[in-house]
Design an enzyme around this catalytic site. Structure first.
Site, short mmCIF file in Angstrom:
data_model
loop_
_atom_site.label_atom_id
_atom_site.label_comp_id
_atom_site.label_asym_id
_atom_site.label_seq_id
_atom_site.Cartn_x
_atom_site.Cartn_y
_atom_site.Cartn_z
N TYR A 202 43.53 41.04 42.84
CA TYR A 202 44.01 42.13 42.20
C TYR A 202 45.06 43.04 42.81
O TYR A 202 45.87 43.72 42.01
CB TYR A 202 42.74 42.97 41.63
CG TYR A 202 41.84 42.00 40.64
CD1 TYR A 202 42.07 41.93 39.43
CD2 TYR A 202 40.73 41.33 41.19
CE1 TYR A 202 41.53 41.03 38.54
CE2 TYR A 202 40.30 40.52 40.29
CZ TYR A 202 40.30 40.51 39.31
OH TYR A 202 39.69 39.51 38.20
N GLN B 239 43.10 44.39 25.83
CA GLN B 239 42.02 43.65 26.83
C GLN B 239 42.91 43.54 28.17
O GLN B 239 42.28 43.09 29.09
CB GLN B 239 41.81 42.13 26.36
CG GLN B 239 41.11 42.11 25.13
CD GLN B 239 40.89 40.87 24.47
OE1 GLN B 239 40.22 39.67 24.82
NE2 GLN B 239 41.99 40.42 23.45
N ASN B 240 44.15 43.87 27.98
CA ASN B 240 45.08 43.76 29.17
C ASN B 240 44.49 44.75 30.47
O ASN B 240 44.34 45.94 29.92
CB ASN B 240 46.44 44.15 28.72
CG ASN B 240 46.88 42.88 27.97
OD1 ASN B 240 46.08 41.68 27.72
ND2 ASN B 240 47.88 42.96 27.36
N ASP C 269 47.13 45.54 32.57
CA ASP C 269 48.32 46.18 33.06
C ASP C 269 48.40 47.51 32.25
O ASP C 269 47.67 47.90 31.49
CB ASP C 269 49.40 45.13 32.52
CG ASP C 269 49.61 44.84 31.29
OD1 ASP C 269 49.84 45.91 30.54
OD2 ASP C 269 49.67 43.72 30.72
N HIS D 58 38.85 46.24 28.90
CA HIS D 58 38.51 45.38 30.12
C HIS D 58 39.04 45.96 31.57
O HIS D 58 38.94 45.29 32.79
CB HIS D 58 39.18 43.99 30.18
CG HIS D 58 38.72 42.93 29.13
ND1 HIS D 58 39.17 41.97 28.56
CD2 HIS D 58 37.31 43.31 28.54
CE1 HIS D 58 38.30 41.21 27.66
NE2 HIS D 58 37.33 42.15 27.68
N CYS E 14 33.91 53.00 41.84
CA CYS E 14 32.97 52.98 42.71
C CYS E 14 31.67 52.16 42.28
O CYS E 14 31.05 52.32 41.31
CB CYS E 14 32.29 54.37 43.22
SG CYS E 14 31.17 54.15 44.26
N CYS F 58 34.75 55.74 48.48
CA CYS F 58 34.75 56.41 47.39
C CYS F 58 34.68 57.96 47.68
O CYS F 58 34.08 58.45 48.67
CB CYS F 58 33.21 56.15 46.55
SG CYS F 58 33.20 57.31 45.07
N THR G 238 46.18 37.25 21.55
CA THR G 238 45.08 37.07 22.25
C THR G 238 44.39 35.48 21.81
O THR G 238 44.44 35.46 20.88
CB THR G 238 44.04 38.05 22.02
OG1 THR G 238 42.83 37.80 22.53
CG2 THR G 238 43.82 38.59 20.61
P1 OAD Z 1 44.68 34.32 26.92
O1 OAD Z 1 45.60 33.79 28.18
O2 OAD Z 1 43.44 33.84 26.86
O3 OAD Z 1 45.54 34.25 25.48
C1 OAD Z 1 46.75 34.73 25.30
C2 OAD Z 1 47.26 34.33 23.91
O4 OAD Z 1 48.45 34.81 23.91
C3 OAD Z 1 47.16 32.99 23.50
O5 OAD Z 1 46.73 32.92 22.19
C4 OAD Z 1 48.79 32.66 23.52
O6 OAD Z 1 49.13 31.86 22.31
C5 OAD Z 1 49.39 33.77 23.11
N1 OAD Z 1 50.72 34.13 23.46
C6 OAD Z 1 51.39 33.68 24.64
N2 OAD Z 1 52.57 34.25 24.58
C7 OAD Z 1 52.71 35.00 23.58
C8 OAD Z 1 53.83 35.68 22.98
N3 OAD Z 1 55.24 35.75 23.44
N4 OAD Z 1 53.64 36.44 21.78
C9 OAD Z 1 52.43 36.26 21.17
N5 OAD Z 1 51.46 35.66 21.59
C10 OAD Z 1 51.68 34.82 22.77
O7 OAD Z 1 44.60 35.94 27.12
P2 OAD Z 1 43.37 36.88 26.42
O8 OAD Z 1 43.21 36.61 24.76
O9 OAD Z 1 44.04 38.23 26.55
O10 OAD Z 1 39.27 39.18 30.65
O11 OAD Z 1 42.10 36.76 27.48
C11 OAD Z 1 41.28 37.45 26.90
C12 OAD Z 1 40.48 37.92 28.32
O12 OAD Z 1 40.04 36.81 29.14
C13 OAD Z 1 41.22 38.72 29.29
O13 OAD Z 1 41.21 40.03 28.96
C14 OAD Z 1 40.61 38.40 30.61
C15 OAD Z 1 40.38 37.03 30.53
O14 OAD Z 1 39.45 36.49 30.99
C16 OAD Z 1 39.11 39.82 31.67
O15 OAD Z 1 39.56 39.85 32.78
C17 OAD Z 1 37.54 40.51 31.65
#
Ligand code: OAD
Length: 233
Positions: free
Chosen positions: A57, A92-93, A95, A110, A118, A137, A177
């Site tokens: 991280y 969910q990001n 960043d 997330h 802490c 902390c 997502t």
């Molecule tokens: P994923 O990596 O699972 O999915 C990313 C999605 O973005 C995919 O469906 C791609 O098709 C799409 N994608 C990629 N490039 C793109 C673009 N330029 N424009 C539009 N779509 C695009 O990521 P998340 O769904 O965010 O959790 O993942 C969900 C969670 O799983 C995260 O928040 C994280 C991870 O484990 C934790 O850290 C708790």
């Protein structure tokens, strides 16, 4: 699809930050920056390999200094400034590109890279530097600071607020997502249940594509500004 809309919930995932240069979680190799998600994103991994998890991280946090919001983040921020009705951007990001673009009605379900949590007293504090294990902390003086990331098996933040916004929504939009991780993957079903219109924006159809009334396929940097223009008329 977007007529007579007043209350909006936008859910964003890693795809919205991909064009800024941040890796998505589920790349073609199934790895996140060379690691299995279970090795860096679970309480068990933190307990067993704190050095590895903290370093992972730290690298992601450092990377934030090299990237910038893209047209999709900018468009959502513009919507936030201009929209009279309710709006909640649930990301969910971990960043900080939404807030750097200027979004305010935003919630990080997330966690956040630029925050330390802490594990003892639960206090969260803004954190920009590397975070070595055993960092102390400021609240309870215990050496218990960890990355403020919601690991698998932990409860995402602000679920009550998200649920209330979904229940009032006229429009639910899911952006970039994969629909692979609950509870976020289930928001579309809540939105449908209350009669909201549902729209997916993604490069490719996600795992839950069939739940949405409409899906638009393409890069977020194109589709999100188009949608915001439609919404703002
Ligand atoms: P994923 O990596 O699972 O999915 C990313 C999605 O973005 C995919 O469906 C791609 O098709 C799409 N994608 C990629 N490039 C793109 C673009 N330029 N424009 C539009 N779509 C695009 O990521 P998340 O769904 O965010 O959790 O993942 C969900 C969670 O799983 C995260 O928040 C994280 C991870 O484990 C934790 O850290 C708790």
């Amino acid at each position: 699809m977007i007529k007579d809309i007043r209350n909006i919930v936008m859910l964003t995932g890693a795809g919205i930050s991909a064009e800024s240069g941040l890796a998505t979680f589920r790349g073609p190799d199934g790895l996140w920056e060379g690691h299995r998600v279970e090795d860096v994103c679970t309480p068990e991994a933190l307990a067993r390999h704190a050095e590895l998890v903290h370093r992972f991280y730290d690298e992601r946090r450092a990377k934030l200094a090299e990237v910038h919001p893209n047209a999709a983040h900018e468009a959502l921020a513009a919507l936030d400034r201009a929209w009279d009705g309710d709006l909640l951007i649930v990301t969910q990001n971990v960043d900080d590109l939404h807030e750097r673009a200027g979004a305010r009605r935003l919630l990080h379900m997330h966690g956040e890279l630029r925050s330390a949590l802490c594990a003892d007293c639960g206090k969260a504090v803004a954190w920009a530097d590397p975070l070595p294990p055993q960092s102390v902390c400021g609240g309870c003086a215990r050496p218990s600071l960890r990355p403020d990331i919601v690991f698998f098996g932990e409860m995402p933040y602000e679920m009550d607020r998200i649920d209330a916004a979904l229940r009032d929504a006229d429009l639910f939009v899911s952006i970039g997502t994969s629909g692979a991780v609950y509870p976020a993957a289930g928001f579309v079903q809540t939105a449908r249940h209350v009669g909201a219109r549902t729209l997916e924006l993604n490069l490719d159809p996600s795992a839950g594509s069939f739940y949405f009334e409409e899906s638009r396929m393409g890069p977020a940097s194109k589709l999100v500004p188009e949608l915001v223009r439609e919404l703002l008329g």
